[in-house]
Design a protein around this motif. Structure first.
Motif, PDB file in Angstrom:
ATOM      1  N   ILE A   1      33.808  36.408  39.558  1.00  0.00           N
ATOM      2  CA  ILE A   1      34.464  37.390  40.415  1.00  0.00           C
ATOM      3  C   ILE A   1      35.900  37.561  39.902  1.00  0.00           C
ATOM      4  N   PRO A   2      36.109  38.411  38.903  1.00  0.00           N
ATOM      5  CA  PRO A   2      37.416  38.543  38.234  1.00  0.00           C
ATOM      6  C   PRO A   2      38.575  38.876  39.170  1.00  0.00           C
ATOM      7  N   ASP A   3      38.311  39.585  40.256  1.00  0.00           N
ATOM      8  CA  ASP A   3      39.395  39.991  41.159  1.00  0.00           C
ATOM      9  C   ASP A   3      39.817  38.880  42.121  1.00  0.00           C
TER      10      ASP A   3
ATOM     11  N   VAL B   1      36.043  41.100  47.338  1.00  0.00           N
ATOM     12  CA  VAL B   1      35.852  39.694  46.960  1.00  0.00           C
ATOM     13  C   VAL B   1      34.955  39.001  47.974  1.00  0.00           C
ATOM     14  N   HIS B   2      35.165  39.337  49.240  1.00  0.00           N
ATOM     15  CA  HIS B   2      34.353  38.744  50.316  1.00  0.00           C
ATOM     16  C   HIS B   2      32.875  39.084  50.120  1.00  0.00           C
ATOM     17  N   HIS B   3      32.583  40.343  49.851  1.00  0.00           N
ATOM     18  CA  HIS B   3      31.189  40.771  49.636  1.00  0.00           C
ATOM     19  C   HIS B   3      30.592  40.080  48.404  1.00  0.00           C
ATOM     20  N   ALA B   4      31.392  39.943  47.359  1.00  0.00           N
ATOM     21  CA  ALA B   4      30.902  39.274  46.148  1.00  0.00           C
ATOM     22  C   ALA B   4      30.589  37.807  46.430  1.00  0.00           C
TER      23      ALA B   4
ATOM     24  N   HIS C   1      34.390  25.974  40.903  1.00  0.00           N
ATOM     25  CA  HIS C   1      35.373  27.038  41.160  1.00  0.00           C
ATOM     26  C   HIS C   1      35.678  27.848  39.905  1.00  0.00           C
ATOM     27  N   GLN C   2      35.614  27.222  38.743  1.00  0.00           N
ATOM     28  CA  GLN C   2      35.883  27.952  37.504  1.00  0.00           C
ATOM     29  C   GLN C   2      34.799  28.997  37.240  1.00  0.00           C
TER      30      GLN C   2
END
Length: 326
Positions: free
Chosen positions: A301-303, A281-284, A294-295
């Motif tokens: 980023i689904p995860d 998630v951080h890399h994405a 935010h939506q």
């Protein structure tokens, strides 16, 4: 004059009126604080704690009726005429430039003015006077301070503090003092005068915080903007405790634990991103250019989850988002 204050907290980006009211009166919910951070207004937290909701809403209604504010689906925005009015309003009711929310101005003000009166009367060995504050807590705080204070030293220190202030601010404070055979203006007559007084007090507190003399004890030190429970949560997370364990040990909901961390982040604390956001998630998030929605980020980023996205947005706004290790 209240509309002249209120309009200064709106711009061309949608702003919810309840967020503005919460900011001014010092309500520290994450949504209010995040909105304030987004609009670069966090400095004004708790600026006007005595503001009534009815008066605030009446001011907003007046600005709407004058077509200075227009409603959108996500909040109120300034109209073209509202933008002009905002410039004029800032000249009529100037926001206190020295003010910071950690200063406790609203608590210090009555203590300060009563303490000055007490010292002044004591200097003339006078005991027959009416205290300018009848608030029991204020009187007790001043009594406790006075018992540990050397009168002449406190007077000399205050004189030195006033000499450090810009002359206009020293004069503003002096005009509101009450002492032996001297009665200044007890209550500012206008909203503009009120904030001029707040500005002068804030400048004085800034000097007291630096000097750490006898007046520091009367002030009481800076207000901690991160609550004790939030500090405890942050300390545990920094030490490597996972969120589920923090929640279980503190008997709090997971949502509350996450709110603690968001509060700490908003207030500029060092929150351990690497322990809270998975590497993928951080890399994405590192690849994101448009990060305000935010939506959209959750869909992209689904995860990820809302907490991770909001934490990312806070750090991006503050310019301190750490890129993931390669």
């Amino acid at each position: 004059m209240l509309p002249d204050l209120v309009i200064q907290f709106f711009n061309t980006q949608p702003r919810r009126e309840r967020s503005v009211f919460g900011l001014l009166t010092g309500k520290q919910t994450i949504s209010i604080l995040y909105a304030a951070l987004s609009h670069h207004q966090l400095q004004w937290l708790h600026l006007y704690p005595g503001l009534s909701k009815e008066a605030f809403l009446a001011a907003v209604a007046k600005l709407k009726a004058q077509k200075c504010l227009a409603a959108t689906e996500t909040g109120l925005v300034l109209t073209e005429s509202g933008q002009k009015r905002r410039i004029q309003a800032a000249q009529k009711v100037s926001l206190p430039a020295y003010y910071q929310p950690w200063m406790r101005v609203d608590r210090f003000a009555p203590r300060f003015f009563l303490a000055v009166q007490v010292l002044s009367e004591a200097s003339y060995h006078s005991q027959a006077y009416r205290p300018i504050s009848t608030d029991w807590a204020t009187q007790q705080a001043v009594k406790h301070w006075y018992r540990q204070t050397h009168v002449q030293a406190a007077v000399d220190e205050l004189t030195d503090l006033f000499e450090r202030l810009p002359a206009s601010l020293a004069d503003e404070l002096a005009a509101n003092l009450i002492g032996h055979n001297y009665a200044g203006q007890r209550q500012p007559a206008t909203l503009s005068a009120h904030f001029a007084n707040v500005n002068a007090l804030a400048a004085l507190i800034q000097e007291i915080a630096a000097a750490k003399n006898q007046w520091y004890a009367l002030w009481g030190g800076p207000q901690e903007l991160v609550t004790r429970p939030a500090q405890t949560t942050l300390k545990q997370v920094r030490s490597g405790v996972d969120l589920a364990t923090v929640a279980a040990q503190s008997h709090r909901k997971m949502s509350t634990v996450k709110e603690h961390l968001l509060l700490a982040a908003i207030m500029g604390q060092d929150v351990p991103i690497a322990r809270l956001i998975p590497p993928a998630v951080h890399h994405a998030l590192d690849q994101v250019d448009q990060w305000q929605d935010h939506q959209a980020l959750l869909a992209m980023i689904p995860d990820s989850d809302f907490f991770q996205i909001r934490l990312f947005q806070i750090f991006k706004m503050q310019g301190r988002w750490p890129r993931a290790a390669t």
